[in-house]
Design a protein around this motif. Structure first.
Motif, mmCIF file in Angstrom:
data_model
loop_
_atom_site.group_PDB
_atom_site.id
_atom_site.type_symbol
_atom_site.label_atom_id
_atom_site.label_comp_id
_atom_site.label_asym_id
_atom_site.label_seq_id
_atom_site.Cartn_x
_atom_site.Cartn_y
_atom_site.Cartn_z
ATOM 1 N N ASP A 1 0.892 -1.334 -0.100
ATOM 2 C CA ASP A 1 0.048 0.188 -0.022
ATOM 3 C C ASP A 1 1.031 1.365 0.061
ATOM 4 O OD1 ASP A 1 -1.492 2.267 1.072
ATOM 5 O OD2 ASP A 1 -3.260 0.858 1.590
ATOM 6 N N HIS A 2 0.827 1.993 -1.097
ATOM 7 C CA HIS A 2 1.729 3.286 -1.123
ATOM 8 C C HIS A 2 1.483 4.175 -0.323
ATOM 9 C CE1 HIS A 2 4.161 6.182 -3.035
ATOM 10 N NE2 HIS A 2 3.206 7.171 -3.432
ATOM 11 N N GLU A 3 0.503 4.555 0.122
ATOM 12 C CA GLU A 3 -0.107 5.660 0.937
ATOM 13 C C GLU A 3 0.316 5.263 2.250
ATOM 14 O OE1 GLU A 3 -0.962 8.668 0.460
ATOM 15 O OE2 GLU A 3 -0.851 8.105 -1.692
ATOM 16 N N ARG A 4 0.259 3.982 2.758
ATOM 17 C CA ARG A 4 0.589 3.793 4.109
ATOM 18 C C ARG A 4 2.091 3.380 4.282
ATOM 19 N NH1 ARG A 4 -2.225 -2.017 5.172
ATOM 20 N NH2 ARG A 4 -1.368 -1.396 7.533
ATOM 21 N N ALA A 5 2.918 3.100 3.013
ATOM 22 C CA ALA A 5 4.181 3.015 2.977
ATOM 23 C C ALA A 5 4.960 4.478 3.330
ATOM 24 C CB ALA A 5 4.831 2.526 1.877
ATOM 25 N N LEU A 6 4.121 5.351 2.555
ATOM 26 C CA LEU A 6 4.588 6.899 2.949
ATOM 27 C C LEU A 6 4.790 7.264 4.255
ATOM 28 C CD1 LEU A 6 3.352 8.923 -0.377
ATOM 29 C CD2 LEU A 6 5.904 8.203 0.350
ATOM 30 N N GLU A 7 3.522 6.880 4.783
ATOM 31 C CA GLU A 7 3.302 7.205 6.308
ATOM 32 C C GLU A 7 4.101 6.697 7.112
ATOM 33 O OE1 GLU A 7 -0.543 6.913 9.403
ATOM 34 O OE2 GLU A 7 -0.581 5.909 7.838
ATOM 35 N N LEU A 8 4.563 5.359 7.074
ATOM 36 C CA LEU A 8 5.539 4.543 7.762
ATOM 37 C C LEU A 8 6.907 5.140 7.465
ATOM 38 C CD1 LEU A 8 6.081 2.306 9.438
ATOM 39 C CD2 LEU A 8 6.523 1.025 7.405
ATOM 40 N N TYR A 9 6.961 5.687 6.107
ATOM 41 C CA TYR A 9 8.429 6.266 6.014
ATOM 42 C C TYR A 9 8.877 7.714 6.416
ATOM 43 C CZ TYR A 9 12.499 8.039 3.049
ATOM 44 O OH TYR A 9 13.879 8.307 2.648
ATOM 45 N N ASP A 10 7.574 8.428 6.684
ATOM 46 C CA ASP A 10 7.491 9.823 7.524
ATOM 47 C C ASP A 10 7.880 9.616 8.865
ATOM 48 O OD1 ASP A 10 7.728 12.485 7.287
ATOM 49 O OD2 ASP A 10 5.516 12.614 7.935
ATOM 50 N N TRP A 11 7.252 8.469 9.469
ATOM 51 C CA TRP A 11 7.243 8.137 10.876
ATOM 52 C C TRP A 11 8.725 7.704 11.258
ATOM 53 C CZ3 TRP A 11 8.475 3.192 12.373
ATOM 54 C CH2 TRP A 11 8.846 3.120 13.705
ATOM 55 N N HIS A 12 8.954 7.118 10.204
ATOM 56 C CA HIS A 12 10.582 6.514 10.410
ATOM 57 C C HIS A 12 11.569 7.522 10.555
ATOM 58 C CE1 HIS A 12 14.547 4.699 8.831
ATOM 59 N NE2 HIS A 12 14.014 3.536 9.445
ATOM 60 N N ALA A 13 11.379 8.721 9.747
ATOM 61 C CA ALA A 13 12.213 9.658 9.671
ATOM 62 C C ALA A 13 12.308 10.442 10.997
ATOM 63 C CB ALA A 13 11.898 10.783 8.538
ATOM 64 N N ASP A 14 11.029 10.797 11.792
ATOM 65 C CA ASP A 14 10.998 11.209 12.863
ATOM 66 C C ASP A 14 11.635 10.412 14.022
ATOM 67 O OD1 ASP A 14 9.713 13.446 11.888
ATOM 68 O OD2 ASP A 14 7.749 12.521 12.759
ATOM 69 N N LEU A 15 11.527 9.016 13.677
ATOM 70 C CA LEU A 15 11.999 8.054 14.784
ATOM 71 C C LEU A 15 13.579 8.041 14.725
ATOM 72 C CD1 LEU A 15 11.823 5.737 16.863
ATOM 73 C CD2 LEU A 15 11.787 4.224 14.920
ATOM 74 N N ALA A 16 14.198 8.146 13.564
ATOM 75 C CA ALA A 16 15.624 8.312 13.312
ATOM 76 C C ALA A 16 16.204 9.308 13.842
ATOM 77 C CB ALA A 16 15.887 8.173 11.815
ATOM 78 N N ALA A 17 15.367 10.694 13.752
ATOM 79 C CA ALA A 17 16.062 11.620 14.425
ATOM 80 C C ALA A 17 16.047 11.783 15.750
ATOM 81 C CB ALA A 17 14.957 13.009 13.975
ATOM 82 N N ALA A 18 15.052 11.079 16.284
ATOM 83 C CA ALA A 18 14.957 10.996 17.896
ATOM 84 C C ALA A 18 15.782 10.210 18.431
ATOM 85 C CB ALA A 18 13.431 10.589 18.334
ATOM 86 N N CYS A 19 16.193 9.070 17.586
ATOM 87 C CA CYS A 19 17.300 8.074 18.006
ATOM 88 C C CYS A 19 18.637 8.770 17.950
ATOM 89 C CB CYS A 19 17.404 6.876 17.135
ATOM 90 S SG CYS A 19 15.825 5.541 17.368
#
Length: 209
Positions: free
Chosen positions: A25-43
């Motif tokens: 699912d492209h839209e869900r994958a984008l949502e996950l990718y955006d969340w992942h960027a926030d997580l990486a920054a927090a890490c």
């Protein structure tokens, strides 16, 4: 971002793990990718505080009573303390310093890699640990092996974040627990301070999928 943009901007190989996780699912994958960027920054924010804490705790013990310069009169260039590979890493850090600035102990401590600090807990530094290095961790009944694997795994974790690699299969919660544990061995107040500020647990709980 439409599918062809994702392939172009992110690359197919980079975006594929997110598509796989989202069952295509492209839209869900984008949502996950955006969340992942926030997580990486927090890490990386957590790693930032942790790395500074660890290196300063070690330098406070190994550099106790030593001058800021010349660097040759400090533990960072002492073959009685560091293995040849460790001194080599220090020399590399010195060469990378901005020209025209004084080569001080503080600047070199800030310039050597995380791998340098992780390496201090290898078996070759057992005697250094027994006589000096253990004093950097006064708030725990710690042996060198308690740090060896944890620091190496944290080094790999840090490098993955720094290179913007995918963290979906990483045991992020355990790595963060390791940082808090080690911080507590240095100073329980530092552990609490770090735990209060990190956004990582909240972001892990907020994972889109």
């Amino acid at each position: 971002m439409v599918p062809n943009q994702a392939q172009s901007w992110l690359s197919s190989a980079r975006f594929q793990p997110f598509l796989d996780e989202a069952a295509g699912d492209h839209e869900r994958a984008l949502e996950l990718y955006d969340w992942h960027a926030d997580l990486a920054a927090a890490c990386f924010g957590m790693v930032h505080h942790f790395e500074v804490l660890v290196r300063n705790a070690i330098d406070a013990v190994l550099g106790d009573g030593q001058p800021q310069d010349p660097i040759r009169d400090t533990w960072l260039m002492d073959f009685g303390i560091l293995q040849p590979d460790g001194v080599k890493q220090v020399i590399v850090a010195v060469e990378r310093l901005d020209r025209g600035k004084a080569v001080t102990r503080g600047r070199v401590v800030a310039g050597v890699s995380f791998g340098f600090w992780a390496g201090l807990f290898s078996k070759t530094y057992e005697e250094l640990w027994r006589h000096q290095l253990r004093h950097a961790f006064p708030h725990g009944s710690v042996v060198r092996r308690d740090l060896t694997q944890r620091m190496r795994l944290l080094q790999r974790f840090r490098n993955r974040i720094a290179h913007h690699d995918c963290l979906l299969k990483q045991d992020i919660a355990t790595r963060c627990d390791d940082m808090l544990l080690i911080a507590g061995w240095i100073d329980p107040h530092a552990e609490r301070w770090l735990a209060e500020r990190t956004r990582v647990p909240a972001l892990l709980d907020a994972r889109p999928i």
